[in-house]
Design a protein around this motif. Structure first.
Motif, PDB file in Angstrom:
ATOM      1  N   GLU A 156       0.826  -1.209   0.000  1.00  0.00           N
ATOM      2  CA  GLU A 156       0.000   0.000   0.000  1.00  0.00           C
ATOM      3  C   GLU A 156       0.860   1.259   0.000  1.00  0.00           C
ATOM      4  O   GLU A 156       0.559   2.243  -0.697  1.00  0.00           O
ATOM      5  CB  GLU A 156      -0.956   0.000   1.203  1.00  0.00           C
ATOM      6  N   LEU A 213       2.345   1.753  -3.535  1.00  0.00           N
ATOM      7  CA  LEU A 213       1.354   2.257  -4.487  1.00  0.00           C
ATOM      8  C   LEU A 213       1.037   3.728  -4.238  1.00  0.00           C
ATOM      9  O   LEU A 213       0.888   4.515  -5.180  1.00  0.00           O
ATOM     10  CB  LEU A 213       0.076   1.420  -4.400  1.00  0.00           C
ATOM     11  N   GLU A 214       0.957   4.097  -2.962  1.00  0.00           N
ATOM     12  CA  GLU A 214       0.663   5.497  -2.642  1.00  0.00           C
ATOM     13  C   GLU A 214       1.786   6.415  -3.121  1.00  0.00           C
ATOM     14  O   GLU A 214       1.547   7.484  -3.697  1.00  0.00           O
ATOM     15  CB  GLU A 214       0.464   5.661  -1.133  1.00  0.00           C
ATOM     16  N   ARG A 237      -1.306   6.247 -12.183  1.00  0.00           N
ATOM     17  CA  ARG A 237      -2.509   6.761 -12.833  1.00  0.00           C
ATOM     18  C   ARG A 237      -2.654   6.106 -14.207  1.00  0.00           C
ATOM     19  O   ARG A 237      -1.651   5.867 -14.909  1.00  0.00           O
ATOM     20  CB  ARG A 237      -2.468   8.281 -12.968  1.00  0.00           C
ATOM     21  N   ARG A 267      -4.165  -0.933 -11.076  1.00  0.00           N
ATOM     22  CA  ARG A 267      -4.422   0.508 -10.997  1.00  0.00           C
ATOM     23  C   ARG A 267      -4.343   1.196 -12.358  1.00  0.00           C
ATOM     24  O   ARG A 267      -4.929   2.259 -12.542  1.00  0.00           O
ATOM     25  CB  ARG A 267      -3.445   1.162 -10.015  1.00  0.00           C
ATOM     26  N   ARG A 287      -5.700   0.005 -14.991  1.00  0.00           N
ATOM     27  CA  ARG A 287      -7.026  -0.245 -15.580  1.00  0.00           C
ATOM     28  C   ARG A 287      -6.958  -0.478 -17.089  1.00  0.00           C
ATOM     29  O   ARG A 287      -7.802   0.001 -17.856  1.00  0.00           O
ATOM     30  CB  ARG A 287      -7.973   0.923 -15.288  1.00  0.00           C
TER      31      ARG A 287
END
Length: 322
Positions: free
Chosen positions: A13, A16-17, A22, A44, A46
């Motif tokens: 986590e 990723l942060e 994006r 992420r 997509r």
């Protein structure tokens, strides 16, 4: 056989942060391992943009290929992260983000035949890329005593480096060391841990040999500098380190790239570039949460640092920093 499903990517986590993934961006996992971080990055994205993965370990790379086979926007290469600039140039890419996980994978630690663990019987290998390079066995059985002592002292910060090196040389004159347990038992005899000690006496020696075999510290500093060059404006570099030696290098490179002094000499004799190329996102290294350590004790030594590439042209900086 080790199964991909058991793989727990460290500090997922937090990684990723800091990467701030994006959709539409180009991201690189320069040490893809078993693909845990890469998979989360792809989710992420997509289906938009691109994930490039590299690893020097062909076995790990094959497992990553299987894990990531359902993603069409993923390119994987058998390569060392030192070769990333060449690969990016060849592919005509710049990066919105790059992850560098400098740790040893569970696949390597849990496979006795790889020789990474002093707790499992196996050959003294320790190569991340089993297709090339000297093995740990070749080092311990042939390196001169002063060279062995240097390896243990510099790569493992082992205070009994000379004593251990001398014991190894005396032992190999009678019979070569062939297995991990033979070496671990010899080191334990020479350098017994203090009562109540938390680490095995051979821990530093095995770390030192692994670093030397895989040249983990050699070239890390220039590689980080080049990776920063290949980031797009506002692109991010996130590095997971697992021992103090590599963390010191990462800290120094990030500090220098942020325009701060790393030589700590008087201003009139300072040779640091003082050009701000990045902003530091982690003033101190982030560490795993207690919850993660409960689930994955191997993450206990992890240190996470990150920087973001500056938006505008590099400018001189007169800040000495903290």
């Amino acid at each position: 056989m080790f199964m991909v499903a058991t793989h727990r990517p460290v500090m997922l986590e937090e990684v990723l942060e800091l990467l701030a993934v994006r959709p539409g961006g180009t991201y690189v996992d320069a040490t893809v391992g078993l693909g845990g971080h890469a998979e989360a990055i792809l989710v992420r994205l997509r289906g938009e943009g691109l994930l490039v993965g590299l690893d020097r370990d062909p076995q790990a790379l094959q497992q990553a290929r299987e894990r990531l086979s359902s993603f069409s926007n993923c390119l994987l290469f058998h390569a060392n992260y030192h070769n990333l600039p060449h690969l990016l140039s060849r592919e005509g890419l710049h990066m919105d983000g790059c992850l560098l996980d400098l740790g040893v994978s569970s696949l390597q630690l849990d496979a006795p035949e790889r020789g990474f663990s002093f707790r499992r019987e196996g050959p003294l290998d320790m190569r991340m890329d089993t297709s090339s390079g000297l093995t740990a066995g070749e080092l311990v059985n042939h390196a001169p005593l002063p060279e062995l002592a240097r390896i243990f002292r510099e790569n493992g910060e082992e205070p009994r480096a000379e004593r251990i090196a001398r014991a190894i040389v005396q032992r190999r004159q009678r019979q070569p060391l062939q297995t991990t347990l033979e070496l671990a038992e010899l080191v334990a005899e020479v350098a017994r841990a203090p009562r109540g000690g938390k680490i095995h006496p051979a821990t530093r020696v095995f770390q030192a040999l692994r670093i030397e075999v895989n040249r983990e510290l050699a070239g890390l500093e220039p590689a980080l500098e080049e990776i920063i060059d290949w980031l797009k404006p506002a692109g991010r570099l996130v590095v997971l380190g697992f021992h103090r030696l590599e963390d010191r290098i990462v800290k120094r490179v990030f500090r220098r790239a942020s325009g701060k002094c790393v030589c700590f000499r008087p201003a009139d004799s300072c040779s640091c570039p003082r050009r701000q190329r990045v902003s530091i996102l982690t003033r101190r290294p982030l560490r795993p949460s207690p919850g993660e350590l409960q689930q994955n004790p191997r993450a206990r030594s992890a240190r996470l640092r990150a920087v973001e590439k500056e938006l505008g042209p590099e400018a001189p900086s007169d800040r000495r920093g903290e």
